[in-house]
Design an enzyme around this catalytic site. Structure first.
Site, PDB file in Angstrom:
ATOM      1  CE1 TYR A   1     -45.949 -17.529  16.808  1.00 43.74           C
ATOM      2  CE2 TYR A   1     -47.049 -17.326  14.727  1.00 43.74           C
ATOM      3  CZ  TYR A   1     -46.470 -16.843  15.977  1.00 43.74           C
ATOM      4  OH  TYR A   1     -46.908 -15.424  16.127  1.00 43.74           O
TER       5      TYR A   1
ATOM      6  CE  LYS B   1     -31.598  -9.184  14.598  1.00 40.56           C
ATOM      7  NZ  LYS B   1     -31.703  -7.508  14.787  1.00 40.56           N
TER       8      LYS B   1
ATOM      9  CG  ASP C   1     -33.903  -5.611  13.456  1.00 41.50           C
ATOM     10  OD1 ASP C   1     -33.459  -5.992  12.261  1.00 41.50           O
ATOM     11  OD2 ASP C   1     -32.826  -5.574  14.483  1.00 41.50           O
TER      12      ASP C   1
ATOM     13  CG  ASP D   1     -48.725 -13.468  13.446  1.00 38.99           C
ATOM     14  OD1 ASP D   1     -49.446 -12.843  12.812  1.00 38.99           O
ATOM     15  OD2 ASP D   1     -48.831 -14.104  14.296  1.00 38.99           O
TER      16      ASP D   1
ATOM     17  CG  ASP E   1     -51.100  -8.468  12.720  1.00 44.80           C
ATOM     18  OD1 ASP E   1     -51.207  -9.142  11.703  1.00 44.80           O
ATOM     19  OD2 ASP E   1     -51.637  -8.603  13.816  1.00 44.80           O
TER      20      ASP E   1
END
Ligand code: NAI
Ligand code: MG
Length: 327
Positions: free
Chosen positions: A120, A167, A199, A223, A227
């Site tokens: 980001y 990761k 993951d 993020d 969610d």
């Protein structure tokens, strides 16, 4: 001492849930001075700018900011506001409350999301008609700052330790740097950590969320995964968040402006009022923060409910019930 608080209701249901949270803060025996400021779609329509300079300056100078939601201009409002408070971590609790119909009622975890870099950082380029690139930025310093916060958080909350989601097996340089920096700080501080591939985390948290308490994540992972956890605890009307900086903070519900119900007076104020409890705790008012949490939880368990939770109460009814429990 008076706490200076910037209040930005924003668009849609932000205009309904933010005043509810301010009412709760006003009911406490704490000195606040509230500075109401504008941001969002309605300001952009008038002036061409979603975040007026006065609003940015207030957020950058007051002790804390309470923000409702913005509409289509959300990114133009929130990203600069997070920067205004110099926030390096986004604290996102995902907790299923008693009495709320949740997919995984046993969920109770907190994401600590790196809030300044990763994918980001805005370094995106369109190089040709066929090719675009994104540069992912990871620094040791930002990773260490998050790790120090995570260690404090674990110690204050008396948790056993925290998970690091990453990761690094694929993104060896960037997530590798993140992981190594976090591990080193935690090791120095004597705080236990466990690594989990992001993951695999997505699967594990759905199958058994009780495996996790505190999860430190790079920006994008935090993020998305938080969610995902919102889906486990009964929806967006329930999720608060805190953007924490060294000297000030920005507190906001995770949800948006909810145009489908805006103006009807039926928005669930819980996420914003719990965000106000996080604001209280940030300012050192732990007892009052807990009292607000208890009042919200009590009402969620056996008080009036807004339609998203299967009831027919209004935002005002729920807020009044919370205030009554507080007093
Ligand atoms: P949303 O969170 O506004 O709404 C999603 C669904 O959840 C809607 O059905 C809504 O009615 C419901 N909902 C959300 N909060 C609720 C509450 N407190 N009580 C009861 N129901 C609630 O997300 P959506 O629809 O994707 O986006 C709507 C607008 O909000 C968009 O313009 C988007 O850009 C903006 N947005 C702003 C954010 C922010 O300011 N932080 C975050 C997310 C979206
Ligand atoms: Mg998000």
């Amino acid at each position: 001492m008076t706490h200076e608080i910037t209040v930005i209701p924003g668009d849609g249901i932000g205009q309904e849930v933010t005043p509810a949270a301010v009412e709760v803060l006003e009911a406490l025996e704490i000195d606040f001075e509230f500075h109401e400021a504008e941001a969002g779609d309605h300001v952009a329509e008038e002036t061409g700018e979603a975040l007026p300079e006065e609003t940015y300056d207030l957020a950058a100078s007051t002790d804390a900011t309470l923000f409702g939601a913005a509409g289509e201009t959300a990114a133009d409002v929130i990203l600069p506001l997070r920067e205004a408070v110099d926030s390096f971590v986004n604290v996102r609790p995902a907790k299923a409350y008693p009495g709320v119909d949740a997919l995984r009622p046993e969920t109770d975890l907190v994401f600590l999301r790196e809030n300044t870099e990763g994918v980001y950082s805005g370094h995106e380029d369109r190089l040709s008609d066929d090719l675009s690139t994104l540069t992912r930025v990871v620094t040791t310093s930002a990773s260490e700052r998050l790790a120090e916060f995570a260690c404090d958080f674990v110690e204050d909350g008396e948790y056993d330790g925290f998970h690091i989601a990453h990761k690094a097996n694929v993104m060896r340089e960037t997530d590798g740097r993140f992981r190594d920096a976090v591990l080193e700080v935690a090791d120095d501080r004597g705080v236990q950590t466990e690594e989990v591939l992001m993951d695999a985390f997505a699967t594990h948290v759905c199958l058994d969320p009780t495996q996790f308490d505190v999860v430190a994540c790079p920006n994008l992972a935090g993020d998305v995964l938080s969610d995902l956890a919102a889906g486990l605890v009964g929806g967006l009307g329930m999720l608060p968040s805190a953007n924490v900086g060294p000297d000030r903070g920005l507190f906001e519900p995770v949800h948006g402006s909810a145009p489908d119900i805006a103006g009807e007076g039926v928005a669930n104020p819980a996420a914003t009022i719990i965000s106000a409890a996080m604001l209280l705790e940030y300012l050192g008012h732990d007892e009052e923060g807990q009292a607000v949490r208890d009042a919200v939880e009590g009402v969620l368990e056996d008080g009036p409910r807004t339609p998203d939770l299967g009831g027919d109460a209004s935002t005002e009814d729920v807020t009044a019930a919370i205030l009554e429990r507080l007093n």
